[in-house]
Design a protein around this motif. Structure first.
Motif, PDB file in Angstrom:
ATOM      1  N   ALA B 350      10.398  -9.710   9.225  1.00 36.24           N
ATOM      2  CA  ALA B 350       9.158  -9.398   9.931  1.00 36.24           C
ATOM      3  C   ALA B 350       8.618  -8.017   9.549  1.00 36.24           C
ATOM      4  CB  ALA B 350       9.403  -9.456  11.435  1.00 36.24           C
ATOM      5  N   TYR B 351       9.489  -7.143   9.039  1.00 36.78           N
ATOM      6  CA  TYR B 351       9.060  -5.760   8.788  1.00 36.78           C
ATOM      7  C   TYR B 351       9.040  -5.372   7.318  1.00 36.78           C
ATOM      8  CZ  TYR B 351       9.986  -5.401  13.768  1.00 36.78           C
ATOM      9  OH  TYR B 351       9.979  -5.601  15.117  1.00 36.78           O
ATOM     10  N   LEU B 352       9.757  -6.139   6.490  1.00 38.24           N
ATOM     11  CA  LEU B 352       9.888  -5.723   5.093  1.00 38.24           C
ATOM     12  C   LEU B 352       8.690  -6.194   4.273  1.00 38.24           C
ATOM     13  CD1 LEU B 352      13.632  -6.737   4.660  1.00 38.24           C
ATOM     14  CD2 LEU B 352      12.717  -4.577   5.465  1.00 38.24           C
ATOM     15  N   ASN B 353       7.691  -5.345   4.147  1.00 39.92           N
ATOM     16  CA  ASN B 353       6.542  -5.740   3.332  1.00 39.92           C
ATOM     17  C   ASN B 353       6.193  -4.637   2.337  1.00 39.92           C
ATOM     18  OD1 ASN B 353       5.181  -3.845   4.984  1.00 39.92           O
ATOM     19  ND2 ASN B 353       4.891  -5.457   6.510  1.00 39.92           N
ATOM     20  N   GLU B 354       5.248  -4.974   1.466  1.00 43.15           N
ATOM     21  CA  GLU B 354       4.872  -4.058   0.375  1.00 43.15           C
ATOM     22  C   GLU B 354       4.413  -2.712   0.904  1.00 43.15           C
ATOM     23  OE1 GLU B 354       5.143  -4.407  -2.978  1.00 43.15           O
ATOM     24  OE2 GLU B 354       6.265  -6.222  -2.462  1.00 43.15           O
ATOM     25  N   SER B 355       3.604  -2.755   1.992  1.00 37.83           N
ATOM     26  CA  SER B 355       3.027  -1.496   2.468  1.00 37.83           C
ATOM     27  C   SER B 355       4.121  -0.560   3.012  1.00 37.83           C
ATOM     28  CB  SER B 355       1.966  -1.770   3.532  1.00 37.83           C
ATOM     29  OG  SER B 355       2.509  -2.584   4.531  1.00 37.83           O
ATOM     30  N   ALA B 356       5.209  -1.159   3.522  1.00 36.83           N
ATOM     31  CA  ALA B 356       6.289  -0.315   4.053  1.00 36.83           C
ATOM     32  C   ALA B 356       6.987   0.460   2.945  1.00 36.83           C
ATOM     33  CB  ALA B 356       7.293  -1.173   4.807  1.00 36.83           C
ATOM     34  N   LEU B 357       6.842  -0.032   1.707  1.00 42.27           N
ATOM     35  CA  LEU B 357       7.511   0.625   0.576  1.00 42.27           C
ATOM     36  C   LEU B 357       6.817   1.913   0.144  1.00 42.27           C
ATOM     37  CD1 LEU B 357       8.421  -2.335  -1.797  1.00 42.27           C
ATOM     38  CD2 LEU B 357      10.026  -0.676  -0.880  1.00 42.27           C
ATOM     39  N   ALA B 358       5.568   2.089   0.634  1.00 38.47           N
ATOM     40  CA  ALA B 358       4.748   3.191   0.130  1.00 38.47           C
ATOM     41  C   ALA B 358       5.330   4.571   0.460  1.00 38.47           C
ATOM     42  CB  ALA B 358       3.327   3.063   0.674  1.00 38.47           C
ATOM     43  N   PHE B 359       5.902   4.742   1.649  1.00 43.97           N
ATOM     44  CA  PHE B 359       6.429   6.052   2.044  1.00 43.97           C
ATOM     45  C   PHE B 359       7.899   5.946   2.437  1.00 43.97           C
ATOM     46  CE2 PHE B 359       1.977   5.779   3.257  1.00 43.97           C
ATOM     47  CZ  PHE B 359       1.448   6.807   2.499  1.00 43.97           C
ATOM     48  N   ALA B 360       8.598   7.064   2.254  1.00 45.13           N
ATOM     49  CA  ALA B 360      10.028   7.080   2.559  1.00 45.13           C
ATOM     50  C   ALA B 360      10.273   6.720   4.022  1.00 45.13           C
ATOM     51  CB  ALA B 360      10.591   8.454   2.255  1.00 45.13           C
TER      52      ALA B 360
END
Lengths: 95, 602
Positions: B350-360
């Motif tokens: 539910a939380y692991l998406n591309e946008s979450a990868l953008a910042f540490a």
């Protein structure tokens, strides 16, 4: 005002290690303060607890919190010993 | 509601079938035929799965990557095998195993429709009949021998051969069962002229082929009836059209045991044959003239209806391909829309998406939140694994009462729950962690969350090991062993409840450090248990076997508890990051906890 801020930033940059030690010092002191409150809280609970097994558990917890505080104080004195701005005796303030 | 319906439906179906078998041997043969056929489909799919990701996939991809190639593939294979039904069911299993896509599958099925018309030519022109069904028995024998081999490819080949053997055997039984109905088909009774007659005979053709499971058999009846002048030439053509539609029943049967991809293909097959049939009936006069014209050119006699039927069969299937091929893209779209995949049974991140990868920070927070979900799902499995209800596990009801309430072992499929609720999420977390920027990967926070995930898996493994003996012994008549296993259950529940309180913030606010007291209880309990265990074995209250199980399972329980504490230690965080770090610095090591225990003993 802006110049003072800039100078502070420059100072932080030049003394990064010191700043890190200072941050550690602060957070350890805060946790130690919390632990001290917790110790008092448990002592109070032990006094009023009627159930034998629960009191035993609380006594155990008290011992643990006490050991944690001892360890914390040791760590804090180490840090303060390393930090040039502080003297080791000051660590006593946390206990 | 759905579950209740399922609970009622299955026994009802079984009862109806049993009654049917009792009153009709033919019905029994037909049902057995369908069952064997479906089993053959399963075996075939299993077999093709062994070849996925390898040579067969490459061959299939290369021979079906263009529409003309998949069409030719269908034509050639059906000509060789002399059974469009067989080619369609094999294509369904290719599709179900993910070896080819839907449009390639449709191309093959369209081609198979044209390929099957070569059968009519062979029968009519050369009196030659390829009977691949004769190979069914040897296929079964060779197939089963190969299934027992350990090499993956040989095993796969064995499943394919056995699958084909079972398909033919199933068809054979279905035919046997319907044999009695065959004699009752008297085409002369239905002679009607004009379009109503055409539709009626097309329907008879469908029914006859569905019953006999072979369009070739229907063609033989048509030719006999035509020769005896029981039906008109036009009606014979309508019967041939019906036979062409009826032959899809095998593919539909085949798709019953398949996934949505297989059902989409069977749907496409049916649509193709129905559309082709309608077009052929609507333009029957034009087709008739064309057949006469072509027959004249190739030198087929005016009265040679057998060959004329073969020409007609080829012509209208060719027309079907010409009509349907340009629409193949729309057909795929339509089928995918109408026949959808069942919602995924597995938990989706539910939380692991591309946008979450953008910042540490967002990446770490996403991994933490997803891990908390895994942990939440794990609680359900832990509760069920301990034969408890989750709500009771977390309630304020005294633990002894909870244990009393759940004194019998619960039937619980641990592996299915793990596959469904944990594995996919854990896999997604690992993949996500590998994609976060390098500097985040080496951070303390991420490595702690990663460890928390490993801890959760270890906890679940422990529960799985524990479950086997626990389920046996909590139902045991021996009160001593029952009590010991209930003690293990209580111990785990107590820790979970305590961790829940610490985690929810209802305890004073040094979350990470609060766990040390639990560790101490754990060490202390381990020492007490060993003493008690020795006493129980010495006094023969429990057998040596029980003792061994208890020692092993106690160790599992400590492993579970240790890892549960570790999950919390790695996932909890104080308000500020620096404070969490400080708490981790102060947290006692195992040897420090042991020394507290020793001090206490003095």
């Amino acid at each position: 005002m802006k110049l003072r801020k800039l100078l502070k930033k420059l100072n932080d940059y030049l003394h990064e290690e010191e700043k890190q030690l200072h941050d550690k010092d602060e957070s350890l002191a805060r946790v130690l303060k919390k632990l001290k409150n917790k110790e008092l809280d448990i002592q109070h609970k032990i006094e009023i607890e009627m159930d034998e097994s629960e009191r035993k558990f609380l006594e155990q917890e008290l011992k643990i919190v006490h050991s944690q505080r001892e360890k914390g104080i040791r760590l804090l004195s180490d840090i303060r010993g390393r930090s040039s701005g502080h003297k080791p005796e000051e660590a006593k303030s946390g206990s | 509601m759905k579950r209740t319906l399922g609970n009622v439906l299955l026994p009802s179906i079984l009862l109806v079938l049993a009654y049917g078998f009792w009153i009709s041997p033919d019905f029994k043969a037909i049902s057995a035929g369908v069952a064997i056929f479906l089993f053959g489909m399963l075996a075939l799919e299993e077999g093709f799965r062994a070849f996925t990701g390898g040579t067969l996939e490459q061959i299939l991809k290369r021979s079906t990557n263009r529409l003309w190639k998949s069409l030719s593939f269908g034509i050639v294979t059906t000509t060789i095998m002399q059974s469009s039904s067989l080619v369609s069911v094999i294509t369904i299993s290719f599709l179900s195993a993910g070896l080819i896509g839907l449009s390639e599958g449709l191309g093959i099925v369209f081609g198979a429709n044209l390929g099957t018309t070569t059968g009519a030519w062979l029968v009519a022109g050369f009196g030659l009949k390829v009977n691949i069904a004769a190979y069914a028995m040897p296929m079964l024998v060779f197939g089963v021998i190969l299934i027992f081999q350990s090499a993956k490819k040989l095993k796969g080949l064995g499943y394919i051969l056995a699958g084909l053997g079972f398909l033919f055997l199933g068809i054979h039984y279905m035919k046997e069962g319907f044999e009695t109905f065959r004699e009752t088909i008297n085409l002369a009774e239905y002679a009607v002229s004009g379009y109503p007659g055409l539709f009626l005979f097309a329907l008879i053709g469908v029914a006859a082929t569905v019953i006999m499971q072979s369009s070739h058999a229907t063609l033989v009846i048509i030719i006999t009836a035509l020769a005896a002048q029981q039906i008109t030439y036009e009606n014979a053509l309508a019967l041939a059209i019906g036979a062409n539609i009826g032959t899809t029943i095998t593919a539909i049967l085949g798709a019953l045991g398949s996934n949505e991809k297989g059902r989409q293909l069977a749907g496409g097959h049916l649509i193709f044959n129905v559309v082709t049939g309608f077009v052929a009936i609507l333009f029957i006069h034009q087709f008739k003239s064309s057949v006469d014209f072509i027959s004249g050119i190739v030198g087929i006699g005016e009265q040679d209806y057998t060959l004329k039927l073969a020409v007609f069969h080829t012509l209208f299937n060719l027309a079907g391909i010409l009509i349907m091929v340009p629409l193949i893209g729309r057909l795929v779209h339509f089928l995918e829309k109408v026949i959808r995949a069942a919602p995924s049974q597995f938990a989706v991140p539910a939380y692991l998406n591309e946008s979450a990868l953008a910042f540490a920070d967002t990446a770490i927070e996403a991994v933490r939140n997803e891990t908390l979900r895994v942990y939440d799902n794990a609680h359900e499995i832990i509760a069920r694994g301990l034969s408890l209800g989750r709500s009771d596990m977390f309630s304020d009801i005294p633990i002894e009462d909870v244990i009393k309430r759940h004194s019998r072992a619960l039937a619980f499929d641990f592996d299915a729950a793990y596959e469904r609720d944990i594995k996919s999420l854990y896999g997604a977390i690992i993949t996500f962690c590998a994609r976060v920027p390098a500097e985040v990967q080496s951070s303390h926070e991420l490595s702690r969350i990663r460890t928390a995930n490993q801890n959760i898996i270890t906890v679940l493994k422990g529960i799985k090991h524990l479950q086997k003996n626990m389920n046996e012994y909590i139902n045991s008549d021996n009160a001593y062993i029952r009590d010991e296993y209930n003690r293990i259950r209580s111990r785990i529940i107590r820790v979970i409840r305590r961790l829940d309180k610490i985690g929810s913030g209802s305890e004073p606010d040094v979350t990470v450090l609060s766990l040390d007291a639990l560790k101490l209880t754990l060490e202390e309990n381990a020492a007490i248990l060993n003493e008690r265990l020795e006493r129980l074995i010495r006094s023969h209250h429990i057998s040596a076997d029980m003792g061994v199980s208890l020692i092993n399972d106690s160790n599992y329980s400590y492993e579970i508890i240790r890892n549960l504490i570790s999950v919390s230690s790695n996932l909890f965080h104080a308000g500020a990051r620096a404070e969490t770090e400080a708490e981790h610095m102060i947290a006692l090591e195992d040897h420090e906890i042991s020394s507290v225990l020793e001090e206490k003993a003095k």
